[in-house]
Design an enzyme around this catalytic site. Structure first.
Site, PDB file in Angstrom:
ATOM      1  CE  LYS A  59      -3.952  -2.106   2.348  1.00 21.76           C
ATOM      2  NZ  LYS A  59      -4.838  -2.011   3.527  1.00 21.76           N
ATOM      3  CE1 TYR A  98      -9.311  -2.826  -0.640  1.00 19.66           C
ATOM      4  CE2 TYR A  98      -8.604  -1.065  -2.101  1.00 19.66           C
ATOM      5  CZ  TYR A  98      -8.303  -2.098  -1.232  1.00 19.66           C
ATOM      6  OH  TYR A  98      -6.996  -2.400  -0.951  1.00 19.66           O
ATOM      7  CG  ASN A 111      -3.463  -2.419   6.977  1.00 19.53           C
ATOM      8  OD1 ASN A 111      -3.273  -2.267   5.781  1.00 19.53           O
ATOM      9  ND2 ASN A 111      -4.560  -2.997   7.445  1.00 19.53           N
ATOM     10  CG  HIS A 154      -5.443  -6.164  -0.248  1.00 16.81           C
ATOM     11  ND1 HIS A 154      -6.693  -6.153   0.312  1.00 16.81           N
ATOM     12  CD2 HIS A 154      -5.495  -7.051  -1.277  1.00 16.81           C
ATOM     13  CE1 HIS A 154      -7.476  -6.988  -0.361  1.00 16.81           C
ATOM     14  NE2 HIS A 154      -6.764  -7.546  -1.331  1.00 16.81           N
ATOM     15  CD  GLU A 156      -8.664  -9.443  -3.649  1.00 14.69           C
ATOM     16  OE1 GLU A 156      -9.481  -8.973  -2.842  1.00 14.69           O
ATOM     17  OE2 GLU A 156      -7.532  -9.850  -3.292  1.00 14.69           O
TER      18      GLU A 156
END
Length: 140
Positions: free
Chosen positions: A11, A51, A114, A117, A128
């Site tokens: 990320k 998302y 965080n 993913h 995905e």
């Protein structure tokens, strides 16, 4: 356990801090092979589509904004039980609850930022992966 593939995204908080190599080292040390990888900047439309499953959740808009705030590294990981193995190496979503040595414990800035993913099931992994990669881009 079968050899499978899963999607991993490094990320914007991690790419901003130049942690791509450190994250990849943890993945490879866990026995996962990187069989496809590219750095890109998600558009708002891409983030919203990726998302979409979270569209009704209160964090959806902030998540999409965060994921478009800088470059990400999308990659396909391969290995025995890759989905579960990747989730184990990533650690809990909340870095305060993540086990020592996991990616999120080591690198995450917050529950929102965080660092990584990972797909949560083999079915989602296939969807995905197809979102970001064509078959010819994955080299086993």
């Amino acid at each position: 356990m079968a050899v499978e593939r899963t999607l991993s995204i490094i990320k914007p908080d991690a790419t901003r801090r130049n942690l791509t190599g450190a994250v990849n080292a943890k993945l490879e040390e866990a026995g996962l092979r990187i069989v496809a990888q590219k750095r890109l900047r998600l558009t708002q439309e891409q983030a919203e589509a990726f998302y979409a499953v979270h569209k009704e959740r209160p964090f959806y808009s902030d998540l999409c904004d965060f994921m478009t705030s800088g470059p990400v590294v999308v990659q396909v990981l391969e290995g025995e039980g890759a989905v579960a193995r990747n989730r184990e190496v990533m650690g809990a979503t909340n870095p305060a609850e993540a086990a020592e040595g996991t990616i999120r414990k080591s690198f995450a800035e917050s529950i929102e930022a965080n660092s990584v993913h990972g797909s949560d099931s083999a079915e989602n992994a296939a969807n995905e992966i197809a979102f970001f990669f064509s078959g010819c881009e994955i080299v086993g």
